[in-house]
Design a protein around this motif. Structure first.
Motif, PDB file in Angstrom:
ATOM      1  N   PRO A 105      53.425 -36.396  44.082  1.00  0.00           N
ATOM      2  CA  PRO A 105      52.772 -35.079  44.104  1.00  0.00           C
ATOM      3  C   PRO A 105      51.437 -35.063  43.361  1.00  0.00           C
ATOM      4  O   PRO A 105      50.482 -34.413  43.793  1.00  0.00           O
ATOM      5  CB  PRO A 105      53.804 -34.165  43.427  1.00  0.00           C
ATOM      6  N   TYR A 106      51.362 -35.774  42.241  1.00  0.00           N
ATOM      7  CA  TYR A 106      50.144 -35.758  41.423  1.00  0.00           C
ATOM      8  C   TYR A 106      48.960 -36.342  42.176  1.00  0.00           C
ATOM      9  O   TYR A 106      47.851 -35.791  42.167  1.00  0.00           O
ATOM     10  CB  TYR A 106      50.401 -36.536  40.130  1.00  0.00           C
ATOM     11  N   VAL A 107      49.172 -37.480  42.875  1.00  0.00           N
ATOM     12  CA  VAL A 107      48.062 -38.110  43.569  1.00  0.00           C
ATOM     13  C   VAL A 107      47.614 -37.250  44.746  1.00  0.00           C
ATOM     14  O   VAL A 107      46.436 -37.249  45.119  1.00  0.00           O
ATOM     15  CB  VAL A 107      48.442 -39.543  44.022  1.00  0.00           C
ATOM     16  N   GLN A 108      48.537 -36.454  45.313  1.00  0.00           N
ATOM     17  CA  GLN A 108      48.134 -35.519  46.360  1.00  0.00           C
ATOM     18  C   GLN A 108      47.316 -34.365  45.767  1.00  0.00           C
ATOM     19  O   GLN A 108      46.397 -33.847  46.415  1.00  0.00           O
ATOM     20  CB  GLN A 108      49.365 -34.991  47.102  1.00  0.00           C
ATOM     21  N   LEU A 109      47.626 -33.967  44.549  1.00  0.00           N
ATOM     22  CA  LEU A 109      46.817 -32.948  43.880  1.00  0.00           C
ATOM     23  C   LEU A 109      45.398 -33.444  43.622  1.00  0.00           C
ATOM     24  O   LEU A 109      44.448 -32.648  43.589  1.00  0.00           O
ATOM     25  CB  LEU A 109      47.474 -32.540  42.553  1.00  0.00           C
ATOM     26  N   LEU A 110      45.248 -34.762  43.450  1.00  0.00           N
ATOM     27  CA  LEU A 110      43.918 -35.333  43.260  1.00  0.00           C
ATOM     28  C   LEU A 110      43.148 -35.444  44.574  1.00  0.00           C
ATOM     29  O   LEU A 110      41.976 -35.812  44.566  1.00  0.00           O
ATOM     30  CB  LEU A 110      44.020 -36.711  42.602  1.00  0.00           C
ATOM     31  N   GLY A 111      43.830 -35.134  45.687  1.00  0.00           N
ATOM     32  CA  GLY A 111      43.137 -35.093  46.966  1.00  0.00           C
ATOM     33  C   GLY A 111      43.513 -36.159  47.961  1.00  0.00           C
ATOM     34  O   GLY A 111      42.920 -36.245  49.039  1.00  0.00           O
ATOM     35  N   VAL A 112      44.499 -37.010  47.639  1.00  0.00           N
ATOM     36  CA  VAL A 112      44.909 -38.061  48.566  1.00  0.00           C
ATOM     37  C   VAL A 112      45.919 -37.471  49.551  1.00  0.00           C
ATOM     38  O   VAL A 112      46.940 -36.924  49.131  1.00  0.00           O
ATOM     39  CB  VAL A 112      45.539 -39.247  47.813  1.00  0.00           C
ATOM     40  N   PRO A 113      45.678 -37.563  50.869  1.00  0.00           N
ATOM     41  CA  PRO A 113      46.621 -37.019  51.847  1.00  0.00           C
ATOM     42  C   PRO A 113      47.982 -37.705  51.770  1.00  0.00           C
ATOM     43  O   PRO A 113      48.094 -38.864  51.351  1.00  0.00           O
ATOM     44  CB  PRO A 113      45.948 -37.305  53.202  1.00  0.00           C
ATOM     45  N   HIS A 114      49.018 -36.972  52.187  1.00  0.00           N
ATOM     46  CA  HIS A 114      50.383 -37.500  52.146  1.00  0.00           C
ATOM     47  C   HIS A 114      50.493 -38.829  52.889  1.00  0.00           C
ATOM     48  O   HIS A 114      51.139 -39.773  52.424  1.00  0.00           O
ATOM     49  CB  HIS A 114      51.347 -36.477  52.763  1.00  0.00           C
ATOM     50  N   MET A 115      49.851 -38.918  54.053  1.00  0.00           N
ATOM     51  CA  MET A 115      49.957 -40.137  54.864  1.00  0.00           C
ATOM     52  C   MET A 115      49.448 -41.357  54.100  1.00  0.00           C
ATOM     53  O   MET A 115      49.973 -42.465  54.236  1.00  0.00           O
ATOM     54  CB  MET A 115      49.170 -39.959  56.166  1.00  0.00           C
ATOM     55  N   TRP A 116      48.401 -41.167  53.287  1.00  0.00           N
ATOM     56  CA  TRP A 116      47.776 -42.299  52.600  1.00  0.00           C
ATOM     57  C   TRP A 116      48.364 -42.549  51.215  1.00  0.00           C
ATOM     58  O   TRP A 116      48.117 -43.601  50.627  1.00  0.00           O
ATOM     59  CB  TRP A 116      46.264 -42.069  52.484  1.00  0.00           C
ATOM     60  N   SER A 117      49.135 -41.591  50.694  1.00  0.00           N
ATOM     61  CA  SER A 117      49.680 -41.773  49.348  1.00  0.00           C
ATOM     62  C   SER A 117      50.630 -42.963  49.290  1.00  0.00           C
ATOM     63  O   SER A 117      50.780 -43.603  48.246  1.00  0.00           O
ATOM     64  CB  SER A 117      50.392 -40.499  48.882  1.00  0.00           C
ATOM     65  N   SER A 118      51.297 -43.269  50.428  1.00  0.00           N
ATOM     66  CA  SER A 118      52.234 -44.397  50.422  1.00  0.00           C
ATOM     67  C   SER A 118      51.519 -45.720  50.152  1.00  0.00           C
ATOM     68  O   SER A 118      52.107 -46.639  49.581  1.00  0.00           O
ATOM     69  CB  SER A 118      52.973 -44.473  51.764  1.00  0.00           C
ATOM     70  N   PHE A 119      50.244 -45.831  50.550  1.00  0.00           N
ATOM     71  CA  PHE A 119      49.529 -47.102  50.367  1.00  0.00           C
ATOM     72  C   PHE A 119      49.269 -47.395  48.887  1.00  0.00           C
ATOM     73  O   PHE A 119      49.102 -48.554  48.505  1.00  0.00           O
ATOM     74  CB  PHE A 119      48.219 -47.089  51.160  1.00  0.00           C
ATOM     75  N   ILE A 120      49.218 -46.341  48.061  1.00  0.00           N
ATOM     76  CA  ILE A 120      49.033 -46.562  46.626  1.00  0.00           C
ATOM     77  C   ILE A 120      50.216 -47.329  46.056  1.00  0.00           C
ATOM     78  O   ILE A 120      50.066 -48.127  45.118  1.00  0.00           O
ATOM     79  CB  ILE A 120      48.826 -45.215  45.906  1.00  0.00           C
ATOM     80  N   TRP A 121      51.397 -47.119  46.663  1.00  0.00           N
ATOM     81  CA  TRP A 121      52.587 -47.811  46.172  1.00  0.00           C
ATOM     82  C   TRP A 121      52.578 -49.294  46.523  1.00  0.00           C
ATOM     83  O   TRP A 121      53.494 -50.033  46.133  1.00  0.00           O
ATOM     84  CB  TRP A 121      53.846 -47.133  46.708  1.00  0.00           C
ATOM     85  N   LEU A 122      51.554 -49.754  47.232  1.00  0.00           N
ATOM     86  CA  LEU A 122      51.409 -51.190  47.468  1.00  0.00           C
ATOM     87  C   LEU A 122      51.041 -51.936  46.189  1.00  0.00           C
ATOM     88  O   LEU A 122      51.180 -53.155  46.118  1.00  0.00           O
ATOM     89  CB  LEU A 122      50.333 -51.452  48.529  1.00  0.00           C
ATOM     90  N   CYS A 123      50.526 -51.204  45.191  1.00  0.00           N
ATOM     91  CA  CYS A 123      50.141 -51.854  43.928  1.00  0.00           C
ATOM     92  C   CYS A 123      51.289 -52.678  43.355  1.00  0.00           C
ATOM     93  O   CYS A 123      51.098 -53.824  42.933  1.00  0.00           O
ATOM     94  CB  CYS A 123      49.718 -50.793  42.905  1.00  0.00           C
ATOM     95  N   GLY A 124      52.475 -52.074  43.334  1.00  0.00           N
ATOM     96  CA  GLY A 124      53.621 -52.750  42.739  1.00  0.00           C
ATOM     97  C   GLY A 124      54.001 -54.034  43.440  1.00  0.00           C
ATOM     98  O   GLY A 124      54.067 -55.094  42.808  1.00  0.00           O
ATOM     99  N   PRO A 125      54.267 -53.989  44.745  1.00  0.00           N
ATOM    100  CA  PRO A 125      54.695 -55.223  45.404  1.00  0.00           C
ATOM    101  C   PRO A 125      53.641 -56.311  45.445  1.00  0.00           C
ATOM    102  O   PRO A 125      53.961 -57.490  45.327  1.00  0.00           O
ATOM    103  CB  PRO A 125      55.067 -54.756  46.818  1.00  0.00           C
ATOM    104  N   ILE A 126      52.374 -55.929  45.617  1.00  0.00           N
ATOM    105  CA  ILE A 126      51.333 -56.957  45.657  1.00  0.00           C
ATOM    106  C   ILE A 126      51.241 -57.666  44.312  1.00  0.00           C
ATOM    107  O   ILE A 126      51.178 -58.902  44.238  1.00  0.00           O
ATOM    108  CB  ILE A 126      49.976 -56.339  46.047  1.00  0.00           C
ATOM    109  N   SER A 127      51.241 -56.893  43.231  1.00  0.00           N
ATOM    110  CA  SER A 127      51.196 -57.518  41.907  1.00  0.00           C
ATOM    111  C   SER A 127      52.471 -58.295  41.626  1.00  0.00           C
ATOM    112  O   SER A 127      52.439 -59.386  41.051  1.00  0.00           O
ATOM    113  CB  SER A 127      50.965 -56.457  40.831  1.00  0.00           C
ATOM    114  N   GLY A 128      53.625 -57.738  42.060  1.00  0.00           N
ATOM    115  CA  GLY A 128      54.898 -58.398  41.802  1.00  0.00           C
ATOM    116  C   GLY A 128      55.033 -59.740  42.481  1.00  0.00           C
ATOM    117  O   GLY A 128      55.669 -60.654  41.954  1.00  0.00           O
ATOM    118  N   MET A 129      54.441 -59.889  43.661  1.00  0.00           N
ATOM    119  CA  MET A 129      54.526 -61.154  44.382  1.00  0.00           C
ATOM    120  C   MET A 129      53.934 -62.305  43.575  1.00  0.00           C
ATOM    121  O   MET A 129      54.384 -63.450  43.677  1.00  0.00           O
ATOM    122  CB  MET A 129      53.793 -61.048  45.725  1.00  0.00           C
TER     123      MET A 129
END
Length: 480
Positions: free
Chosen positions: A41-65
């Motif tokens: 919800p917070y990142v959507q308040l900053l203006g990121v659309p719902h559809m694109w908010s999921s891509f921010i969660w790529l941070c975890g798996p990419i770094s984790g690999m």
């Protein structure tokens, strides 16, 4: 001469040391609970659309690999007066503290360097948020897996102790979840630190900021107590310190054998099921159950905010069930004939819960048609939502303990390092997370912009995970 921070391998590690190290999980999970309940919800308040908010969660798996195998490899071989695991846990904790400050103050920092209060997309704040989010995921990886490897070291190849140690870690994760979700559900928490509310940071943002400041204190206390009171066992010199990292990873893959590969498959399917719900559960409650909208009119925003807080309460119930179930993992495993059978059964419970999100959503939609506009859901809809959240704590407790215990058991059987084995096993978690991050937004958007398509995908994957756990996943060898 032994270092002061290394204990003799002959001396058994008492249970209180396991508990002290496992308690680090509460500190890590407190921040993770805030991520899951508040950051979408917070990142959507900053203006990121719902559809694109999921891509921010790529941070975890990419770094984790990359981070997990490197941390595991290095921690298996590091020789310092503080031990092998402690330097990573301490460094990761420092990075967690830095990253949550960056996330919590992203709106303020963004405004200070040029974001306008009336612009929809606050680009500078989003950039700072993403940077902090990335650092936070790297830091979580640096703390969590070395802590689990530390527990495996303390267990000294005893399979029952490994299962108990991971159950304690799961229990403390529940403690962290309850604390984090309770903090996230309190809409007036910012009043403890009134300076957190600013022109660029509204009440929701101020609450988030306050939660993260509490998180810093919480994890520092737990980590300092654990690292100061528990000595690391002297490592068995069963790893090749000279072999290059990439060759070691290749050797690890080659030594895993069929058992570990099947464990990877079941784990991957399990996490394909979990990630949509873990990522979007509070958004689902605010958007589909309460009928709100993060960027709608004032009434829709109020409904969405109420839904997010209700979702945080639901997550607190999830955590409570998780904690109680974690304490029963060992006896339940004995009753059902092994941990893998228990894991298989609860995956069907997870599948049913994810499927029930469709029923709860339709029930809420039907109820809204007979109520005044902008009314919150009926009590029966709220109750059904909270019960669903509570039941998911049962399979979550098993997911947080049994797979990691089995990985430690398999690595113990083959003589491979716990750190590297757990680090490589993390690929079966981060690859599903990348998959869900890439497909969930477009998938949900293709079916109207809600969260249900990804939840249904998760329900199917959970059922497959349960089938494979019961039919093809082997049991580890028995070491009392």
């Amino acid at each position: 001469m032994e270092h002061a921070y290394i204990e003799s391998p002959q001396k058994p590690s008492p249970l209180w040391k396991v508990v002290a190290v496992a308690s680090i999980g509460a500190g890590v999970q407190f921040g993770w609970a805030l991520q899951l309940s508040l950051l979408t919800p917070y990142v959507q308040l900053l203006g990121v659309p719902h559809m694109w908010s999921s891509f921010i969660w790529l941070c975890g798996p990419i770094s984790g690999m990359f981070v997990q195998p490197i941390v595991g490899y290095t921690s298996d071989r590091m020789k310092t007066k503080f031990g092998r695991r402690k330097p990573f846990i301490a460094t990761g904790t420092a990075l967690i503290c830095m990253s949550v400050l960056l996330i919590g103050f992203a709106a303020d920092f963004g405004h200070a360097i040029g974001d306008k209060l009336d612009q929809k997309m606050k680009a500078r704040a989003v950039a700072l948020f993403v940077l902090g989010f990335w650092i936070l995921d790297v830091a979580n990886n640096m703390v969590q897996d070395p802590s689990r490897a530390f527990l495996a070291d303390l267990s000294k190849d005893n399979h029952r102790r490994m299962r108990v140690s991971n159950a304690f870690f799961s229990f403390f994760m529940a403690v962290g979840n309850i604390s984090g979700y309770a903090a996230g559900a309190n809409s007036k928490l910012y009043r403890l630190l009134p300076f957190t509310k600013t022109a660029a940071c509204d009440t929701y943002c101020a609450n988030l900021k306050t939660c993260f400041l509490i998180d810093i204190v919480f994890i520092l206390v737990l980590v300092i107590l654990a690292l100061a009171t528990v000595s690391e066992p002297e490592p068995e010199d069963n790893v090749d310190h000279e072999e290059p990292f990439l060759q070691q990873v290749k050797s690890a893959f080659g030594s895993f054998g069929k058992n570990m590969w099947i464990l990877f498959l079941v784990t991957a399917l399990n996490w394909i099921a979990w990630f949509p719900f873990l990522t979007y559960n509070t958004d689902w409650v605010g958007l589909e159950v309460y009928g709100g909208a993060v960027n709608g009119n004032p009434q829709e925003k109020d409904l969405y905010d109420m839904g997010v807080r209700a979702g945080s309460l639901g997550l607190m119930l999830t955590a409570a069930t998780l904690g109680l179930t974690s304490l029963a993992v060992d006896p339940l495993s004995k009753i059902l004939g092994g941990g893998k059978r228990l894991w298989g059964i609860v995956n069907f419970i997870l599948s049913a819960c994810l499927g029930m999100t469709v029923w709860v959503t339709r029930k809420a939609e039907r109820a809204r048609r007979s109520m005044p506009p902008y009314s919150p859901p009926r009590h029966d809809v709220k109750a059904a939502t909270l019960v669903l959240f509570a039941v998911t704590g049962i399979p979550q407790a098993i997911t947080f303990s049994i797979p990691f215990a089995m990985a430690s058991m398999f690595s113990s059987d083959t003589g491979s390092g716990h750190g590297l084995s757990l680090g490589v096993m993390n690929l079966s978690i981060v690859i599903p997370q990348m998959f869900i991050s890439l497909v969930s937004g477009p998938l949900d958007s293709a079916f109207g912009g809600g969260n249900l398509p990804a939840f249904v995908l998760g329900a199917v994957s959970a059922a497959l995970s349960g089938i494979f756990a019961l039919t093809i996943l082997p049991s580890p060898s028995s070491k009392a």
